[in-house]
Design a protein around this motif. Structure first.
Motif, PDB file in Angstrom:
ATOM      1  N   ASN A 232      -3.364   0.895   5.836  1.00  0.00           N
ATOM      2  CA  ASN A 232      -3.490  -0.096   4.518  1.00  0.00           C
ATOM      3  C   ASN A 232      -4.897   0.994   3.713  1.00  0.00           C
ATOM      4  O   ASN A 232      -5.912   0.376   3.455  1.00  0.00           O
TER       5      ASN A 232
ATOM      6  N   ASN B  40      -1.018   4.715   6.660  1.00  0.00           N
ATOM      7  CA  ASN B  40      -0.199   2.856   5.794  1.00  0.00           C
ATOM      8  C   ASN B  40      -0.136   2.015   6.278  1.00  0.00           C
ATOM      9  O   ASN B  40       0.143   0.582   5.859  1.00  0.00           O
TER      10      ASN B  40
ATOM     11  N   PHE C  96       1.034  -1.300  -0.286  1.00  0.00           N
ATOM     12  CA  PHE C  96      -0.232   0.016   0.146  1.00  0.00           C
ATOM     13  C   PHE C  96       0.955   1.141  -0.398  1.00  0.00           C
ATOM     14  O   PHE C  96       0.454   2.001  -0.508  1.00  0.00           O
TER      15      PHE C  96
END
Length: 122
Positions: free
Chosen positions: A75, A72, A27
C-alpha cells in the motif's frame, strides 16, 4: 489516510526517495500522484501512476530524473528523485484518486497527504 516520508535536505545533484503509505482504502483501486508546492507558488503536478502500475506519467520538468512506482502489497507509492536541482525545492504531496485518466490535475484528486519538505541546496 496518506502519510509521506523521506523528505530532507540534499545538495544539487543528489538523490532522495519519497514514500507515501496508504491506509483505509483499497489501495490497488486508486491511481496515485505526486505534486509539489514551493513558497508563493501554486501546487504543481510531478508524476502519476495508474492502479496497476503499468501507466506512468511525468511532468516535463522531472522527466528523466524522477521515477514513480508503487507496491500494492505494501500500500505504498514511491518517488525516486535523482539529479536534484535547487528548483526542485518544495513540499511534496502524494494524492489518491479513482477518477479520470492521466491524473495530472490537482482537482482530480480527493485524498491528500500532509506533505514532506524537500530542500535542494546549490
Amino acid at each position: 489516510q496518506l502519510v509521506e516520508s523521506g523528505g530532507g535536505w540534499v545538495q544539487a545533484g543528489g538523490s532522495l526517495r519519497l514514500s507515501c503509505a496508504d491506509s483505509g482504502r483499497t489501495f490497488s483501486g486508486y491511481a496515485m500522484g505526486w505534486f509539489r508546492q514551493a513558497p508563493g507558488r501554486e501546487r504543481e503536478y510531478v508524476a502519476s501512476i495508474g492502479p496497476s502500475g503499468s501507466r506512468l506519467y511525468y511532468a516535463n520538468s522531472v522527466k528523466g530524473r524522477f521515477t514513480i512506482s508503487r507496491d500494492n502489497a505494501k500500500n505504498t507509492v514511491y518517488l525516486q528523485m535523482n539529479s536534484l536541482k535547487p528548483e526542485d525545492t518544495a513540499v511534496y504531496y502524494c494524492a489518491a484518486t479513482r477518477y479520470g485518466t492521466n491524473w495530472s490535475k490537482v482537482e482530480q484528486y480527493d485524498v491528500w497527504g500532509q506533505g514532506t519538505q524537500v530542500t535542494v541546496s546549490s
